[in-house]
Scaffold this active site. Structure first.
Site, PDB file in Angstrom:
ATOM      1  N   HIS A  86       2.367   3.464  -9.062  1.00 12.81           N
ATOM      2  CA  HIS A  86       2.254   2.018  -9.300  1.00 12.81           C
ATOM      3  C   HIS A  86       3.500   1.497 -10.028  1.00 12.81           C
ATOM      4  O   HIS A  86       3.975   0.406  -9.745  1.00 12.81           O
ATOM      5  CB  HIS A  86       0.981   1.690 -10.090  1.00 12.81           C
ATOM      6  CG  HIS A  86      -0.280   2.021  -9.334  1.00 12.81           C
ATOM      7  ND1 HIS A  86      -0.468   1.657  -8.024  1.00 12.81           N
ATOM      8  CD2 HIS A  86      -1.406   2.688  -9.692  1.00 12.81           C
ATOM      9  CE1 HIS A  86      -1.659   2.078  -7.604  1.00 12.81           C
ATOM     10  NE2 HIS A  86      -2.245   2.714  -8.601  1.00 12.81           N
ATOM     11  N   ASP A 112       0.827  -1.213   0.000  1.00 10.39           N
ATOM     12  CA  ASP A 112       0.000   0.000   0.000  1.00 10.39           C
ATOM     13  C   ASP A 112       0.862   1.263   0.000  1.00 10.39           C
ATOM     14  O   ASP A 112       1.965   1.277   0.561  1.00 10.39           O
ATOM     15  CB  ASP A 112      -0.909  -0.015   1.243  1.00 10.39           C
ATOM     16  CG  ASP A 112      -2.092   0.920   1.073  1.00 10.39           C
ATOM     17  OD1 ASP A 112      -2.357   1.373  -0.051  1.00 10.39           O
ATOM     18  OD2 ASP A 112      -2.760   1.214   2.092  1.00 10.39           O
ATOM     19  N   LEU A 160      11.110 -20.308  -5.172  1.00  9.83           N
ATOM     20  CA  LEU A 160      10.070 -19.508  -4.509  1.00  9.83           C
ATOM     21  C   LEU A 160       8.716 -19.701  -5.185  1.00  9.83           C
ATOM     22  O   LEU A 160       8.607 -19.644  -6.406  1.00  9.83           O
ATOM     23  CB  LEU A 160      10.461 -18.018  -4.597  1.00  9.83           C
ATOM     24  CG  LEU A 160       9.404 -17.021  -4.100  1.00  9.83           C
ATOM     25  CD1 LEU A 160       9.314 -17.034  -2.576  1.00  9.83           C
ATOM     26  CD2 LEU A 160       9.725 -15.603  -4.589  1.00  9.83           C
TER      27      LEU A 160
HETATM   28  C1  FPP Z   1      -2.051   0.081  -3.347  1.00 10.75           C
HETATM   29  O1  FPP Z   1      -1.568   1.402  -3.271  1.00 10.75           O
HETATM   30  C2  FPP Z   1      -1.484  -0.600  -4.517  1.00 10.75           C
HETATM   31  C3  FPP Z   1      -2.196  -1.180  -5.521  1.00 10.75           C
HETATM   32  C4  FPP Z   1      -3.661  -1.228  -5.568  1.00 10.75           C
HETATM   33  C5  FPP Z   1      -1.511  -1.802  -6.680  1.00 10.75           C
HETATM   34  C6  FPP Z   1      -0.318  -2.611  -6.290  1.00 10.75           C
HETATM   35  C7  FPP Z   1       0.362  -3.073  -7.515  1.00 10.75           C
HETATM   36  C8  FPP Z   1       1.684  -3.047  -7.709  1.00 10.75           C
HETATM   37  C9  FPP Z   1       2.672  -2.607  -6.717  1.00 10.75           C
HETATM   38  C10 FPP Z   1       2.211  -3.579  -8.994  1.00 10.75           C
HETATM   39  C11 FPP Z   1       2.688  -5.001  -8.790  1.00 10.75           C
HETATM   40  C12 FPP Z   1       2.742  -5.691 -10.097  1.00 10.75           C
HETATM   41  C13 FPP Z   1       2.693  -7.030 -10.246  1.00 10.75           C
HETATM   42  C14 FPP Z   1       2.711  -7.638 -11.607  1.00 10.75           C
HETATM   43  C15 FPP Z   1       2.575  -7.931  -9.088  1.00 10.75           C
HETATM   44  P1  FPP Z   1      -2.611   2.597  -3.354  1.00 10.75           P
HETATM   45  O2  FPP Z   1      -2.802   2.948  -4.791  1.00 10.75           O
HETATM   46  O3  FPP Z   1      -3.863   2.226  -2.630  1.00 10.75           O
HETATM   47  O4  FPP Z   1      -1.843   3.735  -2.597  1.00 10.75           O
HETATM   48  P2  FPP Z   1      -2.504   4.888  -1.707  1.00 10.75           P
HETATM   49  O5  FPP Z   1      -3.085   4.219  -0.484  1.00 10.75           O
HETATM   50  O6  FPP Z   1      -1.337   5.748  -1.368  1.00 10.75           O
HETATM   51  O7  FPP Z   1      -3.528   5.586  -2.551  1.00 10.75           O
END
Ligand code: FPP
Length: 252
Positions: free
Chosen positions: A37, A20, A131
């Protein structure tokens, strides 16, 4: 279900992560959320590599929850594009590292292109012995439990089992990743202290680690910190501390 942690076994077998804080990371830099992201993918790659090097057996990442569809359409489509391009660019290297990849969640909601890529990735890596990397996409813990209940109900309807056979062990057989060791360590970045419908059945005895760091800032050093924290937890699984102390003395 359940196992005992001894001093010799202080490395988690199964780590699960709620990644997050991507949006806030981008906002702090006056960048679009999608840039957060992208930066999140970089952190993900580093953590996967560190888990391979640390010989962690299982890593389960929450990439997209069933609730994430409620985000602005543009963010959802750019996340889908990011999943697709990341899978395309990373799968060969992961395969070389003997990583076995699996996707958990309702993948049927995704485009044919993404579903095909997911299938190809799972097929290519299915016999790897390193893994086990599970990516939760369009996943929700309540969906997972309801899905298990539906499969059990079908077995009852077909006469294979009766309602008397339903117990926690049976339900456990039908939820996601139950063929793997139960999660030992849950990590959530971004400052919030909640589970957010992730693996709610599987987390019954998991140690919960929260950090204020935003996911793109999480790296192998931070993972090591979480591992050190975990190594100092006493896992009791309902027993008393004295009982665990005695067992450790016997096992040492
Ligand atoms: C939450 O942060 C994150 C997500 C909903 C997306 C997570 C995805 C990735 C890190 C990409 C990983 C890729 C693969 C292929 C596994 P948020 O957007 O809710 O952040 P915020 O709380 O600051 O708004």
């Amino acid at each position: 279900m359940g196992k005992q942690n001894t001093q010799a076994e202080n490395k988690p077998e199964h780590i699960v992560v709620v990644m997050d804080g991507n949006g806030r990371w981008a906002k702090k830099r006056f960048m679009p959320r999608t840039a957060g992201h992208k930066a999140g993918v970089k952190a993900t790659k580093e953590v996967v590599k560190a888990c391979v090097e640390n010989q962690i057996k299982v890593l389960t990442l929450f990439a997209f929850s069933s609730e994430n569809w409620k985000r602005p359409e543009q963010e959802v489509s750019s996340l889908m594009e990011l999943f697709l391009t990341t899978l395309q660019s990373e799968v060969n290297e992961l395969h070389e590292q003997s990583v076995r990849m699996r996707f958990i969640g309702e993948c049927s909601a995704f485009s044919d292109k993404l579903q095909n890529r997911i299938k190809q990735t799972e097929e290519l890596t299915q016999n790897n012995s390193g893994l086990c990397l599970n990516i939760a996409v369009n996943y929700g813990g309540r969906w997972d439990i309801a899905n298990a209940c539906q499969m059990i109900a079908e077995k009852i309807e077909s006469g294979e089992i009766t309602s008397k056979d339903v117990n926690a062990e049976l339900v456990n057989r039908y939820v996601a990743v139950s063929d793997l060791p139960e999660p030992d360590l849950f990590i959530r970045t971004g400052g919030d202290k909640r589970i957010s419908n992730f693996l709610i059945w599987q987390l019954a005895y998991t140690e919960l680690y929260f950090t204020d760091l935003l996911w793109p800032d999480f790296n192998r050093g931070e993972l090591n910190e979480a591992l050190t924290w975990f190594a100092n937890r006493q896992r009791r699984f309902g027993k008393t501390g004295d009982q665990i102390g005695q067992a450790n003395k016997v096992n040492c």
